[in-house]
Design a protein around this motif. Sequence first.
Motif, PDB file in Angstrom:
ATOM      1  N   THR A  40      69.009  45.170   9.703  1.00 12.79           N
ATOM      2  CA  THR A  40      68.566  45.915  10.882  1.00 12.79           C
ATOM      3  C   THR A  40      67.065  46.166  10.832  1.00 12.79           C
ATOM      4  O   THR A  40      66.461  46.191   9.764  1.00 12.79           O
ATOM      5  N   ARG A  41      66.447  46.381  11.991  1.00 17.38           N
ATOM      6  CA  ARG A  41      65.022  46.692  12.053  1.00 17.38           C
ATOM      7  C   ARG A  41      64.763  48.186  12.038  1.00 17.38           C
ATOM      8  O   ARG A  41      63.671  48.627  11.702  1.00 17.38           O
ATOM      9  N   MET A  42      65.806  48.970  12.397  1.00 19.34           N
ATOM     10  CA  MET A  42      65.615  50.410  12.490  1.00 19.34           C
ATOM     11  C   MET A  42      66.951  51.101  12.272  1.00 19.34           C
ATOM     12  O   MET A  42      67.997  50.604  12.714  1.00 19.34           O
ATOM     13  N   LEU A  43      66.914  52.238  11.566  1.00 15.33           N
ATOM     14  CA  LEU A  43      68.117  53.028  11.353  1.00 15.33           C
ATOM     15  C   LEU A  43      67.881  54.417  11.938  1.00 15.33           C
ATOM     16  O   LEU A  43      67.027  55.169  11.459  1.00 15.33           O
ATOM     17  N   VAL A  44      68.638  54.740  12.974  1.00 12.96           N
ATOM     18  CA  VAL A  44      68.473  56.017  13.666  1.00 12.96           C
ATOM     19  C   VAL A  44      69.620  56.932  13.273  1.00 12.96           C
ATOM     20  O   VAL A  44      70.789  56.609  13.490  1.00 12.96           O
ATOM     21  N   GLU A  45      69.283  58.081  12.660  1.00 13.26           N
ATOM     22  CA  GLU A  45      70.283  59.067  12.280  1.00 13.26           C
ATOM     23  C   GLU A  45      70.345  60.136  13.370  1.00 13.26           C
ATOM     24  O   GLU A  45      69.369  60.858  13.611  1.00 13.26           O
ATOM     25  N   VAL A  46      71.477  60.198  14.049  1.00 16.86           N
ATOM     26  CA  VAL A  46      71.677  61.156  15.136  1.00 16.86           C
ATOM     27  C   VAL A  46      72.323  62.406  14.531  1.00 16.86           C
ATOM     28  O   VAL A  46      73.483  62.385  14.118  1.00 16.86           O
ATOM     29  N   ALA A  47      71.540  63.477  14.455  1.00 15.44           N
ATOM     30  CA  ALA A  47      71.999  64.691  13.767  1.00 15.44           C
ATOM     31  C   ALA A  47      72.368  65.765  14.783  1.00 15.44           C
ATOM     32  O   ALA A  47      71.550  66.610  15.152  1.00 15.44           O
ATOM     33  N   TYR A  48      73.607  65.720  15.258  1.00 17.95           N
ATOM     34  CA  TYR A  48      74.098  66.772  16.144  1.00 17.95           C
ATOM     35  C   TYR A  48      74.330  68.050  15.339  1.00 17.95           C
ATOM     36  O   TYR A  48      74.811  68.008  14.207  1.00 17.95           O
ATOM     37  N   GLU A  49      74.014  69.168  15.929  1.00 18.80           N
ATOM     38  CA  GLU A  49      74.287  70.435  15.275  1.00 18.80           C
ATOM     39  C   GLU A  49      75.784  70.720  15.349  1.00 18.80           C
ATOM     40  O   GLU A  49      76.420  70.539  16.379  1.00 18.80           O
ATOM     41  N   LYS A  50      76.339  71.166  14.224  1.00 20.90           N
ATOM     42  CA  LYS A  50      77.773  71.451  14.169  1.00 20.90           C
ATOM     43  C   LYS A  50      77.968  72.702  13.315  1.00 20.90           C
ATOM     44  O   LYS A  50      77.533  72.748  12.163  1.00 20.90           O
ATOM     45  N   GLY A  51      78.569  73.729  13.914  1.00 22.63           N
ATOM     46  CA  GLY A  51      78.761  74.972  13.184  1.00 22.63           C
ATOM     47  C   GLY A  51      77.458  75.661  12.837  1.00 22.63           C
ATOM     48  O   GLY A  51      77.355  76.344  11.819  1.00 22.63           O
ATOM     49  N   GLY A  52      76.448  75.438  13.663  1.00 24.59           N
ATOM     50  CA  GLY A  52      75.157  76.074  13.421  1.00 24.59           C
ATOM     51  C   GLY A  52      74.298  75.368  12.395  1.00 24.59           C
ATOM     52  O   GLY A  52      73.228  75.853  12.037  1.00 24.59           O
ATOM     53  N   VAL A  53      74.735  74.196  11.893  1.00 23.25           N
ATOM     54  CA  VAL A  53      73.992  73.479  10.852  1.00 23.25           C
ATOM     55  C   VAL A  53      73.848  72.020  11.253  1.00 23.25           C
ATOM     56  O   VAL A  53      74.778  71.413  11.782  1.00 23.25           O
ATOM     57  N   ARG A  54      72.670  71.454  10.992  1.00 24.23           N
ATOM     58  CA  ARG A  54      72.457  70.033  11.215  1.00 24.23           C
ATOM     59  C   ARG A  54      72.487  69.296   9.876  1.00 24.23           C
ATOM     60  O   ARG A  54      71.973  69.811   8.878  1.00 24.23           O
ATOM     61  N   PRO A  55      73.054  68.094   9.853  1.00 28.78           N
ATOM     62  CA  PRO A  55      72.972  67.305   8.616  1.00 28.78           C
ATOM     63  C   PRO A  55      71.520  66.996   8.280  1.00 28.78           C
ATOM     64  O   PRO A  55      70.700  66.775   9.163  1.00 28.78           O
ATOM     65  N   GLU A  56      71.222  66.993   6.986  1.00 29.94           N
ATOM     66  CA  GLU A  56      69.879  66.661   6.533  1.00 29.94           C
ATOM     67  C   GLU A  56      69.656  65.156   6.659  1.00 29.94           C
ATOM     68  O   GLU A  56      70.542  64.359   6.357  1.00 29.94           O
ATOM     69  N   ALA A  57      68.476  64.767   7.105  1.00 28.84           N
ATOM     70  CA  ALA A  57      68.152  63.341   7.180  1.00 28.84           C
ATOM     71  C   ALA A  57      67.962  62.797   5.768  1.00 28.84           C
ATOM     72  O   ALA A  57      67.971  63.518   4.789  1.00 28.84           O
ATOM     73  N   SER A  58      67.764  61.482   5.675  1.00 32.61           N
ATOM     74  CA  SER A  58      67.825  60.818   4.369  1.00 32.61           C
ATOM     75  C   SER A  58      66.522  60.815   3.612  1.00 32.61           C
ATOM     76  O   SER A  58      66.438  60.227   2.539  1.00 32.61           O
ATOM     77  N   PHE A  59      65.477  61.487   4.112  1.00 36.58           N
ATOM     78  CA  PHE A  59      64.185  61.358   3.460  1.00 36.58           C
ATOM     79  C   PHE A  59      64.235  61.732   1.984  1.00 36.58           C
ATOM     80  O   PHE A  59      64.792  62.744   1.596  1.00 36.58           O
ATOM     81  N   GLY A  60      63.577  60.907   1.162  1.00 37.54           N
ATOM     82  CA  GLY A  60      63.420  61.214  -0.248  1.00 37.54           C
ATOM     83  C   GLY A  60      64.548  60.723  -1.126  1.00 37.54           C
ATOM     84  O   GLY A  60      64.471  60.822  -2.347  1.00 37.54           O
ATOM     85  N   THR A  61      65.600  60.166  -0.552  1.00 40.46           N
ATOM     86  CA  THR A  61      66.697  59.659  -1.353  1.00 40.46           C
ATOM     87  C   THR A  61      66.453  58.197  -1.667  1.00 40.46           C
ATOM     88  O   THR A  61      65.570  57.542  -1.120  1.00 40.46           O
ATOM     89  N   HIS A  62      67.266  57.656  -2.592  1.00 39.55           N
ATOM     90  CA  HIS A  62      67.190  56.224  -2.878  1.00 39.55           C
ATOM     91  C   HIS A  62      67.430  55.416  -1.607  1.00 39.55           C
ATOM     92  O   HIS A  62      66.810  54.381  -1.388  1.00 39.55           O
ATOM     93  N   LEU A 115      70.302  50.090  14.378  1.00 46.20           N
ATOM     94  CA  LEU A 115      71.529  50.825  14.095  1.00 46.20           C
ATOM     95  C   LEU A 115      71.333  52.289  14.474  1.00 46.20           C
ATOM     96  O   LEU A 115      70.305  52.884  14.147  1.00 46.20           O
ATOM     97  N   MET A 116      72.325  52.854  15.137  1.00 42.44           N
ATOM     98  CA  MET A 116      72.292  54.268  15.494  1.00 42.44           C
ATOM     99  C   MET A 116      73.649  54.872  15.166  1.00 42.44           C
ATOM    100  O   MET A 116      74.684  54.213  15.308  1.00 42.44           O
ATOM    101  N   GLY A 117      73.635  56.118  14.719  1.00 41.68           N
ATOM    102  CA  GLY A 117      74.907  56.753  14.420  1.00 41.68           C
ATOM    103  C   GLY A 117      74.719  58.118  13.799  1.00 41.68           C
ATOM    104  O   GLY A 117      73.594  58.590  13.626  1.00 41.68           O
ATOM    105  N   PRO A 118      75.835  58.767  13.470  1.00 44.56           N
ATOM    106  CA  PRO A 118      75.767  60.145  12.974  1.00 44.56           C
ATOM    107  C   PRO A 118      75.053  60.221  11.625  1.00 44.56           C
ATOM    108  O   PRO A 118      75.321  59.445  10.722  1.00 44.56           O
ATOM    109  N   GLY A 119      74.103  61.160  11.510  1.00 40.17           N
ATOM    110  CA  GLY A 119      73.466  61.396  10.203  1.00 40.17           C
ATOM    111  C   GLY A 119      74.433  62.208   9.368  1.00 40.17           C
ATOM    112  O   GLY A 119      75.160  63.030   9.910  1.00 40.17           O
ATOM    113  N   ARG A 120      74.525  61.967   8.079  1.00 39.79           N
ATOM    114  CA  ARG A 120      73.555  61.209   7.329  1.00 39.79           C
ATOM    115  C   ARG A 120      74.126  59.839   6.956  1.00 39.79           C
ATOM    116  O   ARG A 120      75.183  59.792   6.350  1.00 39.79           O
ATOM    117  N   TRP A 121      73.470  58.785   7.293  1.00 38.08           N
ATOM    118  CA  TRP A 121      73.893  57.465   6.853  1.00 38.08           C
ATOM    119  C   TRP A 121      73.795  57.414   5.325  1.00 38.08           C
ATOM    120  O   TRP A 121      72.854  57.900   4.726  1.00 38.08           O
TER     121      TRP A 121
END
Length: 833
Positions: free
Chosen positions: A727-749, A702-708
């Motif tokens: 799925t075998r893999m979840l890819v979070e695509v974090a495009y920069e928008k307004g000078g900020v990138r979405p945070e990836a999901s590390f450390g969440t449930h 799976l690939m798509g805009p972060g943050r899933w």
Amino acid sequence: MAHDASSRRRAKKEPVGDHFTIRELEGALARLGEASGEVKSRLIAHLFVRGEVDVDGITAAARDRLAAQGELFLEPPADPIAHRTYLQYLADEVEKGLLGAALATLHRSYVQDAIEFGARRMHAARLGTVLRRHGSFQATKEALAEFLDSPQETPIKLHPSEAVEIRVALIRTFLSEQLPFIEVARHHLRVSTFSKIFARMIGNASTVGRIGGKAAGMLLANGIGADLVRGISAGMRRSSGRISVVSRTDSEIYDGAIAREPSPPPTPASARPGAARSRDELRFAYPESWFLRSDVFDEFLEFNGLQDLHNQKYKTPDEIHDEYPDVQERFLSGQFPHHIFTQLRDLLEDIGEGPLILRSSSLLEDNLRMAFSGKYDSEFIANRGPTSQRLMSFLHALKLVYASTLGPDPLLYRRYRGVLDYHESMAVLIQRVVGRTYGRWFCPLIAGVGFSRNAYCWSKELRPEDGLLRVVMGLGTHAVDRVGDDYPRIVGLTKPTLRPQIGAAEIRRYSQRSVDAIDLETDEVVSVPFRELVRAAEEAGDDTTGLDLVLSVERGGMLRPLRGQVDVDVLDDAVITLERLLAKTRFPELLRELLGNLEEAYSSPVDIEFAIDPPIVYILQCRPLFHRESGEAVEVPEVDHGDVLFEAAQTVPNRVIDGIDRVVFVDPVAYERLAPDDKRATGRLVSQVNAALGAAKETFILMGPGRWGSRNLDLGVPVRYADIHHTRMLVEVAYEKGGVRPEASFGTHFFQDLVEADIVPLAILPGEAGHRLADERLRSAPNGIRQLVPDCSDALAAAVRVCRAADLDDAELPRTLRVVLDGESGRAMGYFG
């Protein structure tokens, strides 16, 4: 049992003259039942140990006493039956003679110790019998009280094996039957701990139930944490530098605040006792807590005729999803038996007003093999107003927690983990919410989650084994769920002040802007801009001490920690950095030590949830984490630019995903254009694709805009574990928008779900060095979405693309799409080869 050496020494030194008589001893032994034999043996053994016994003389005297009683005993009878009777009489007389000789030489205090030991042994036997026979809660509570009321501070102790047996039986009956948990808990929980727990249990007196995994983990973690603080105080350290925790099987564990009176309203720091003491003097505890046992859940189902809902777990994923609202309504319409209703009403009257949280604590939760992180619901309530009003709010929240046992996430998680047939039952942990009032809102000053392993080492100065924290101001919900454009403070515990960001502008950009808090007027958890929260507290005259631990102020392009009380005039320049907490207190050191010792005790990586009201760090939850070790080292190959589908540079495990059949790509550009309802529908569509490809046994990523998994529709696809678990893999695509990138999901449930299910998480940051994505290739390939979901709308079909791997490769000969992750170099690549 061997004679106690210290008692022998004391007996020799005691002056002679104060002794038990045989009549006194017989009266005391008559109350001990079978335990009287143990006391007699101990007293008689004393004679033989000291070598002061004339066995022949005592036996002869016994024969003379028998002969004096009649002709029957003048000489041993010839008749076999009469002879056995004679021998029994003789043995009793010999024993009486030996006891008399022992009493003549033993001081009264030693004999009293032996009698008290016998009483303790008797009560231990009764408690063991009740537990082995699965007696009622009331019977167990009474037997435990008798055991604890029996003398404990005597030189003569129960054998350690007896104490362990009782502890294990109590743990198995009321906490958990998981053998790995029992193995850890028996070293850190004492029998007396259960008396305090029993005083806070809610349930049927004639049945037995457990307090569930979350409550059990909290008790154990606090016990280990208290041992850690004691170790620090005693100056105990190992060569590794980590503070050693010794099993406290023979001493009381720290019981936190389980019996604490309700906290008074906060007072200014200057008026607090010990206010001048250093904030370094942190200690561990847990909030005032009550335990609603699992048998109440089973009784609720039976009382309301809801047993038929047990078959929900065997339905299809679509049926589970679609029927869950009806399941919730049936639970909400249910009533509690009168005796449970009365206990809950009385509890709320005793508690009084003040925010509460009802935490799910199912029997499967926080398992050492599967954590169930975030699968069940926990509900906050403001708990304000008349008792009747508070009770209705409480019962509504409780029923929602109960209903969550049949939600899509836990049921599909159980199916995937192979525990679907287990009879799940829900206990509930009721706790006062740690925190204080800020105007109309209530929240802790600081909260967060901690991990004993750091899978996000953004610097070579960090080591995975030293752990990581996600820390926020306010409720910890802000740390475990990703919301808005906010960022928690990520802390590598070897270097707590080290940041991934550089410079005041970037730190501000990637900082926390809003605080999760309970709205005391609407009874909801809301996100409040932190400046608004602080201003409301100032206007209401509420306590704002401790904000210097949290806030920094920007001056001249530099961020400096706030000093002293907050000045509302500087709020516009304030940033939540938690800098003083991390740089000027022992909090990072204590958390590092705690997480390390918990991992050592559990023989598994762990995570905890905590809240801080200085100087107390409240441990709210502890659970073992599934930790998948990196496989054998692999190396990212050098391939032609045109053969690469994506590439990333970050901390990754060693892993190879081969033979990928499909790529499911949620186009970030198309997704951004969708209306809110369509964005919600995108999550449901991904769920349908996940189910269809899983049923077809196809390998896909799976690939798509972060943050899933974000609650903010604008930041990522609103999915949960049950929607992506094939799925075998979840890819979070974090495009920069307004000078900020979405945070990836590390450390969440959500992140932990991926790790536990062996779904490899990866973040691609297009435009950053080492990152790239051939997104145009994904947009131009044939889209097979309608082959899987024929009724998909045009708007959603444009956003969700299901691409065959073969259609993404422009080579003449068929090639395989594979992903290689190299943990040594921190590179990941998806390519055709």
